[in-house]
Design an enzyme around this catalytic site. Sequence first.
Site, PDB file in Angstrom:
ATOM      1  N   LYS A 165       0.757   8.473 -15.946  1.00  0.00           N
ATOM      2  CA  LYS A 165      -0.598   8.997 -16.074  1.00  0.00           C
ATOM      3  C   LYS A 165      -1.112   8.623 -17.472  1.00  0.00           C
ATOM      4  CE  LYS A 165      -0.862  10.128 -12.098  1.00  0.00           C
ATOM      5  NZ  LYS A 165      -1.892   9.522 -11.251  1.00  0.00           N
ATOM      6  N   LYS A 265      -4.710   8.055   0.283  1.00  0.00           N
ATOM      7  CA  LYS A 265      -4.412   9.483   0.285  1.00  0.00           C
ATOM      8  C   LYS A 265      -4.940  10.049   1.602  1.00  0.00           C
ATOM      9  CE  LYS A 265      -4.493  10.546  -4.654  1.00  0.00           C
ATOM     10  NZ  LYS A 265      -4.519   9.271  -5.375  1.00  0.00           N
TER      11      LYS A 265
HETATM   12 MG    MG Z   1      -3.956   6.941  -8.460  1.00  0.00          MG
END
Ligand code: MG
Length: 367
Positions: A165, A265
């Site tokens: 991240k 997703k």
């Molecule tokens: Mg991503």
Amino acid sequence: MKITALRAYQVDLPLREGRYAWSGGKSVDVFDSTVVAVETDGGVTGYGEVCPLGPFYLPAYAEGVRAGLAELGPQLLGEDPRELGRLNLTMDRALRGHPYVKSGIDMACWDLLGKVAGLPVCQLLGGRYGDDFHLYRAISQRPPAEMAENVRQYRDEGYRRFQLKVGGDPEEDIERIRAVAAVLSPGDKLVADANTGWTQHEALRVVNAVRDLDVYIEQPCESYEECLSVRQRTPHPFVLDENIDGLQALLRGHADLAMDVVNIKISKFGGLTRARQARDLCASLGIAMTIEDSWGGDIVTAAIAHLAHSTPTPLLFTATDFNSYVTVANAEGAPQRRAGRLAASAAPGLGISPTAAVLGNEVLAVQ
Ligand code: MG
């Protein structure tokens, strides 16, 4: 077979690491997940789950899931849950947009279809490829040395793919990528996921500064156009995620040669039906995929496993096991990672049984 009732349950999912942090200073300590039960006149119940990554990641939020279910539920009573195409059209006519609201219902109906067919969902989604598949580990945003240490620990547990991240301060992000790359071995895969956090000029500075490293760049900037501009000026393999929310976005990205990998997703697309449509299109176009969801517990992890395991292996870049990130198990029978890999259940449907004591009392009943 007809839908006779729809129920929702709220489950808190605290994180094992205490906190998950990503770009722009955003973080979540406890995920707010909604488990959806679709009951039928045949006495069979299907289960799904939706868990947004907080209210500030995608246009989705936890209370919105429940409000949307209250809105949609009455329209679905009497519908046949096994007819997934029809059911999705009914949902789209009753509620425009809000794909994440529909995701849990669609997932529950795939669970039902598998149960009545006596087949695992992965078989219904196209078949099972291989014994298992690669997972990645998302590495929460921290100082560079801590992220490198975190990667080292998860590498010892068997993971070979890591998604850092980044999307913070560009100088520190360059250090993060370098520190983590230094602890990896040949064959490992490293993704720097900025989650839209860099401006275009910042992204260009970072990708140029890590030009010598073997690293994938994921969703550097907010808009598709900014990402495309960065993509055209870097040799690194490129992943799009937040901008890819449907078939139109996929087709445009493909036409522009905007990405090598996309992140699918389940709730971003509105459930397994639409995620499978996107998956099959990507497979036909030769675009590799990360298959996952915004977040979730055991039920989401089971659904990811069925979609990932039914994806042709060369095109499955990686997938996620969210149930290993959280301290609460909301179902039994969910797949559990082994040496950084996961396999879909061979039991009918999603292969899970929600744990009644964890679900508690329903927060919504439509019947
Ligand atoms: Mg991503």
